[in-house]
Write a protein that holds these residues in place. Sequence first.
Motif, PDB file in Angstrom:
ATOM      1  N   VAL A   1       0.786  -1.313   0.105  1.00 10.26           N
ATOM      2  CA  VAL A   1      -0.042   0.017  -0.076  1.00 10.26           C
ATOM      3  C   VAL A   1       0.762   1.233  -0.084  1.00 10.26           C
ATOM      4  CG1 VAL A   1      -2.137  -1.352   1.152  1.00 10.26           C
ATOM      5  CG2 VAL A   1      -0.180  -0.038   2.563  1.00 10.26           C
ATOM      6  N   GLN A   2       2.048   1.168   0.249  1.00  8.01           N
ATOM      7  CA  GLN A   2       2.981   2.483   0.495  1.00  8.01           C
ATOM      8  C   GLN A   2       3.044   2.870  -0.890  1.00  8.01           C
ATOM      9  OE1 GLN A   2       6.790  -0.129   1.569  1.00  8.01           O
ATOM     10  NE2 GLN A   2       7.568   1.957   1.108  1.00  8.01           N
ATOM     11  N   HIS A   3       3.605   4.312  -0.800  1.00  9.18           N
ATOM     12  CA  HIS A   3       3.749   5.198  -2.049  1.00  9.18           C
ATOM     13  C   HIS A   3       5.086   4.836  -2.604  1.00  9.18           C
ATOM     14  CE1 HIS A   3       0.327   7.090  -0.615  1.00  9.18           C
ATOM     15  NE2 HIS A   3       0.235   7.759  -1.841  1.00  9.18           N
TER      16      HIS A   3
ATOM     17  N   GLU B   1       1.756   3.121 -11.131  1.00  8.29           N
ATOM     18  CA  GLU B   1       0.838   3.636 -10.078  1.00  8.29           C
ATOM     19  C   GLU B   1       0.059   4.794 -10.871  1.00  8.29           C
ATOM     20  OE1 GLU B   1      -1.319   3.940  -6.860  1.00  8.29           O
ATOM     21  OE2 GLU B   1       0.542   2.967  -6.190  1.00  8.29           O
TER      22      GLU B   1
ATOM     23  N   GLU C   1       6.238   7.619   5.004  1.00  8.27           N
ATOM     24  CA  GLU C   1       6.122   6.321   5.053  1.00  8.27           C
ATOM     25  C   GLU C   1       7.437   5.547   5.151  1.00  8.27           C
ATOM     26  OE1 GLU C   1       2.039   6.340   2.181  1.00  8.27           O
ATOM     27  OE2 GLU C   1       3.881   5.774   1.479  1.00  8.27           O
TER      28      GLU C   1
ATOM     29  N   GLU D   1      -7.387   8.918  -1.117  1.00 10.62           N
ATOM     30  CA  GLU D   1      -6.871   7.430  -1.107  1.00 10.62           C
ATOM     31  C   GLU D   1      -5.516   7.451  -0.794  1.00 10.62           C
ATOM     32  OE1 GLU D   1      -4.183   4.991  -3.401  1.00 10.62           O
ATOM     33  OE2 GLU D   1      -4.952   6.583  -4.421  1.00 10.62           O
ATOM     34  N   ASP D   2      -4.466   8.643  -0.945  1.00  9.10           N
ATOM     35  CA  ASP D   2      -3.243   8.728  -0.425  1.00  9.10           C
ATOM     36  C   ASP D   2      -3.213   8.608   0.877  1.00  9.10           C
ATOM     37  OD1 ASP D   2      -2.160   8.793  -3.057  1.00  9.10           O
ATOM     38  OD2 ASP D   2      -2.665  11.047  -3.318  1.00  9.10           O
TER      39      ASP D   2
ATOM     40  N   ARG E   1      -3.858   5.332   2.482  1.00 10.38           N
ATOM     41  CA  ARG E   1      -2.783   4.520   2.526  1.00 10.38           C
ATOM     42  C   ARG E   1      -1.663   4.744   3.481  1.00 10.38           C
ATOM     43  NH1 ARG E   1      -1.520   4.611  -3.797  1.00 10.38           N
ATOM     44  NH2 ARG E   1       0.320   3.714  -3.123  1.00 10.38           N
TER      45      ARG E   1
ATOM     46  N   ILE F   1      -2.890   3.312   6.721  1.00  8.66           N
ATOM     47  CA  ILE F   1      -2.769   2.203   6.955  1.00  8.66           C
ATOM     48  C   ILE F   1      -1.082   1.692   7.067  1.00  8.66           C
ATOM     49  CG2 ILE F   1      -2.723  -0.147   5.703  1.00  8.66           C
ATOM     50  CD1 ILE F   1      -5.262   1.157   4.204  1.00  8.66           C
TER      51      ILE F   1
ATOM     52  N   GLY G   1      -0.590   0.162  -5.475  1.00  4.76           N
ATOM     53  CA  GLY G   1      -0.999   0.442  -4.134  1.00  4.76           C
ATOM     54  C   GLY G   1      -2.497   0.788  -4.103  1.00  4.76           C
ATOM     55  N   LYS G   2      -3.029   1.674  -5.121  1.00  7.47           N
ATOM     56  CA  LYS G   2      -4.433   1.886  -5.029  1.00  7.47           C
ATOM     57  C   LYS G   2      -5.195   0.831  -5.165  1.00  7.47           C
ATOM     58  CE  LYS G   2      -7.850   4.834  -7.740  1.00  7.47           C
ATOM     59  NZ  LYS G   2      -7.803   5.766  -8.761  1.00  7.47           N
TER      60      LYS G   2
ATOM     61  N   THR H   1      -5.394  -1.324  -2.199  1.00  4.84           N
ATOM     62  CA  THR H   1      -6.366  -0.850  -1.189  1.00  4.84           C
ATOM     63  C   THR H   1      -8.022  -0.839  -1.239  1.00  4.84           C
ATOM     64  OG1 THR H   1      -4.629   0.869  -0.824  1.00  4.84           O
ATOM     65  CG2 THR H   1      -6.625   1.392   0.095  1.00  4.84           C
TER      66      THR H   1
END
Length: 620
Positions: free
Chosen positions: A252-254, A264, A396, A422-423, A426, A429, A604-605, A608
């Motif tokens: 899920v991380q960027h 992404e 993160e 959504e960013d 994440r 989370i 990641g999107k 999620t």
Amino acid sequence: MDLRQKQIDAVVKMLNLNSPAVTTSTEEEDFKVLVLDPFTRDIIAPLLKVNELRKYGITLHLMLGADRQPISDVPAIYFVAQTEQNVKRIALDVSVPLYDTFHLNFSSPLPRPSLEELASECVKTDSISRVNKVYDQYLGFVSLEKGLFSLAQPRSYVKLNDPAAKDTDVEQAVAGMVEGIFSVLVSLGVVPIIRCPKGGAAEMVASELEKRLRDHLVTRNNLFTEASQAGGSFQRPLLCLFDRNFELAVAVQHGWTYQPLVHEMIGLNLNRVTVKSSEPSAPGAPPATKAYDLEHQADWFWSENCTAQFPKVAESVEAALSKYKEGLDEVNRKTQMEEEEAASGLSANTQNLMSAVNSLPELTERKRVIDKHTNIATQLLGEIKARGIDAFYHLEEEMLTSRVDKAEMMELLSGSAKGTSEDKLRLAIVYLLACETVPPQADLDSIEAALKDAGADTAAFSYVKRMRSLDLTSQQGGASALGPAAGVTGLDWADKLYNQGVSAVTKGVKNLLSDGHMPAVARVLEVLMESKPSPEVDGYALFDPKVAKGGAAGDKAKGPFKEAIVFMIGGGNYLEYHSLLEMAGRNPQAPKSVVYGTTDLVTGKDFTSQLEELGKKMMG
């Protein structure tokens, strides 16, 4: 271990009517029709372009489900998945007949009942003589790079973790993974030593795969005999299976490197990306777009920079453009010198002119690649600035490697901060997963309130929160009290969701990440390949398909290993893949070879959204 090239070789052999080498064809076999379904189209797409298909006599490629006109005196090569629907459609095509002869190739072995049904239908229509042969190709996977593959099985995390799923649904999902991994091993020509954490989907798949391999190895002239006779590697590779719950944060991380960012933010699919064009579109028309292929073999810039952090990519674009301009100036200088010498009556130095002319195609190609990545980087930069991706990434990283700062996170979750809802979800989370213990309820309430203010759906956050609380509760022996409502069928809630190496999420991950942010999978693989005692892996299950059932694995099964295949059940990503490449190349004197595969490559999107779906099911 170049999986992509081995799959290309197998496809080319199939296109040559399953002959081992390209030979002079008869006149009627110079033209062939290729019939695909959506799954096999995606297998072929990253391997061979249309012009390359023509080299092997494919003048037309069509979809099985489309309306097609009969073409006489032309052989047809069918390459499709082994579904019941496809078998029925093939029987119909043969009965018409649509083509002169039919060469039937299935991406994975066709079950005997389906083969008998196909034969029966062809007998009924007196058309069986038109079927030249039926082949099981063992190509049921998508090779994107020499060491990267996907089984193209979407939503696998939901399928395996849905508390309401029936046992048969889980068994079907596991069987699909086993068949796909088996095809990969056949293509590589290797029978590996299998390791995995005990419990959950990873051990289920490992156990079934070992059984599949053992049953096959006892057959005469099995698929691995040819590979061993061809002189494969003396040492067998290691196959490590992991469940996505082993490490959720990396899913899920960027990202901050080029390939994950393109995947992404723009959408990298089958090594192809579509970006907004700089050229203006017609009034009233949708914005113009351009499609680009991103492959290591044909794109030197992508090969050099796909794992680089974005600021470095921007610098590389500028440096490449500067080098191109220098080359162009040199061509112009030589051309001008030639013209001046000719005008003054001096003997022309044709060598200079020829050198300038010969360098033009290379310069043109270099400029094409630079323009492609300038367009891609420009679009990425716009997205990064608009969403403040750098701030999410850096926070993160800090959370996962050193410290967890709730105050900084709350600033980024606020409505005034950049980033989509959504960013922010994440980020929350990752915070929840990075904490050594479950945060106090008051903190969780404030985070959920901030997410709701930002317009985020908190179902995914609630799902991960439940995972954390259940993991800690299970250590105290009370997990079952938090199970689903009575009457839910399928595997036990706690076993399915939380007994799959999830302890690595809640404790010990930071130890695995201590030497820089290396995802846990890469660290564990390194330990397994070195075959040194370690508390992280001492309890891992070991399967050796070459050892008689119930027998003990020999010393060679314990390593060390130079080659490994990693398979992530429930969705993989480019961040994890790059970490494995980095680990494999860390020691240039003794490089390792690693192939990374997964049920499906997800952003990641995407992941999620799967957590959100499970969260809503959990809440009823």
